[in-house]
Design a protein around this motif. Structure first.
Motif, short mmCIF file in Angstrom:
data_model
loop_
_atom_site.label_atom_id
_atom_site.label_comp_id
_atom_site.label_asym_id
_atom_site.label_seq_id
_atom_site.Cartn_x
_atom_site.Cartn_y
_atom_site.Cartn_z
N LYS A 1 0.83 -1.20 0.00
CA LYS A 1 0.00 0.00 0.00
C LYS A 1 0.87 1.26 0.00
CE LYS A 1 -4.52 0.00 2.02
NZ LYS A 1 -5.30 -0.17 3.25
N CYS A 2 0.62 2.16 -0.89
CA CYS A 2 1.38 3.41 -0.96
C CYS A 2 1.14 4.24 0.30
CB CYS A 2 0.94 4.21 -2.19
SG CYS A 2 1.57 5.89 -2.22
N PRO A 3 2.22 4.72 0.96
CA PRO A 3 2.05 5.50 2.19
C PRO A 3 1.46 6.89 1.93
CG PRO A 3 4.37 5.37 1.60
CD PRO A 3 3.64 4.51 0.62
N PHE A 4 1.43 7.30 0.66
CA PHE A 4 0.93 8.65 0.33
C PHE A 4 -0.55 8.63 -0.06
CE2 PHE A 4 5.47 8.39 -0.64
CZ PHE A 4 5.95 9.33 0.24
N CYS A 5 -0.88 7.78 -1.05
CA CYS A 5 -2.26 7.77 -1.54
C CYS A 5 -3.05 6.53 -1.12
CB CYS A 5 -2.28 7.92 -3.06
SG CYS A 5 -1.70 6.43 -3.91
N LYS A 6 -2.34 5.61 -0.43
CA LYS A 6 -2.97 4.39 0.10
C LYS A 6 -3.44 3.39 -0.95
CE LYS A 6 -2.57 6.46 4.14
NZ LYS A 6 -1.24 6.35 4.73
N LYS B 1 7.76 2.43 -6.75
CA LYS B 1 7.12 3.61 -7.31
C LYS B 1 5.63 3.34 -7.38
CE LYS B 1 7.01 6.43 -11.45
NZ LYS B 1 7.29 6.48 -12.87
N CYS B 2 4.86 4.24 -6.78
CA CYS B 2 3.41 4.10 -6.79
C CYS B 2 2.91 4.49 -8.18
CB CYS B 2 2.79 4.99 -5.72
SG CYS B 2 0.99 4.99 -5.82
N LEU B 3 2.14 3.59 -8.79
CA LEU B 3 1.65 3.87 -10.14
C LEU B 3 0.41 4.75 -10.14
CD1 LEU B 3 2.19 0.33 -11.74
CD2 LEU B 3 3.72 2.32 -11.79
N SER B 4 -0.14 4.98 -8.94
CA SER B 4 -1.31 5.84 -8.85
C SER B 4 -0.92 7.30 -8.70
CB SER B 4 -2.20 5.43 -7.68
OG SER B 4 -2.57 4.08 -7.80
N CYS B 5 0.03 7.56 -7.75
CA CYS B 5 0.39 8.96 -7.50
C CYS B 5 1.82 9.31 -7.92
CB CYS B 5 0.16 9.31 -6.03
SG CYS B 5 1.38 8.58 -4.92
N ASP B 6 2.56 8.30 -8.41
CA ASP B 6 3.92 8.53 -8.91
C ASP B 6 4.98 8.77 -7.83
OD1 ASP B 6 4.04 7.98 -11.52
OD2 ASP B 6 4.44 10.03 -12.19
ZN ZN Z 1 0.48 6.50 -4.23
#
Ligand code: ZN
Length: 168
Positions: free
Chosen positions: A2-7, A30-35
């Protein structure tokens, strides 16, 4: 992960490297949702080693205890804190490598003694005398005999002071 920024649970690993002598892996993701990028660590799950004491009580192997024993044995000897840390790490690695579950305090002591023997004879005898819990002066005498025969006169002087302290 889980991305710590956008979850969002949608990432790609962009870099992996082994650290800590092969015991863990650091991954850059690298989060593919928020980069945004974040880091995760993977560690090998190491089962704790239990040290069996003379009275059969068991406790977790503790590197700090080894270090304490070493500091005592190496008091006023020309051995740096860095060297002590290195010895403790080596003993820890040996214990984890050679024993799967349990190890006796005596065996741990033997490992430390073996290493100290090559580094400083006085520290070696001090350490061994504590670990083996010499019961009489004769045993202690046997352990320091090789030192007396060697040219290390200063070692003998230090030891005669130590004898009272250790055996007393
Ligand atoms: Zn993210």
């Amino acid at each position: 992960m889980k991305c710590p920024f956008c979850k969002q649970d949608n990432d790609r690993v962009v870099d992996s490297r082994v650290i800590g002598e092969g015991r863990s892996i650091r991954r850059r993701r690298k989060c593919l949702s928020c980069d945004k990028r974040f880091t995760t660590y993977e560690r090998i799950e190491a089962a704790p080693r239990l040290v069996v004491k003379q009275d059969q009580r068991r406790e977790h192997f503790n590197r700090d205890k080894i270090l304490q024993g070493l500091r005592f044995a190496c008091k006023k000897r020309p051995i740096s804190e860095e060297q002590l840390e290195a010895i403790a790490s080596r003993v820890e690695a040996e214990v984890f490598e050679k024993y799967d579950n349990e190890v006796s305090t005596r065996s741990v002591g033997e490992h430390v003694s073996e290493i100290l023997k090559d580094i400083d004879q006085v520290a070696y005898v001090r350490f061994a005398s504590v670990y083996r819990e010499f019961t009489d002066v004769e045993q202690f005498g046997q352990a320091i005999e090789p030192l007396r025969r060697s040219s290390a006169g200063s070692a003998e002087a230090v030891l005669s002071d130590q004898k009272d302290e250790v055996l007393g």
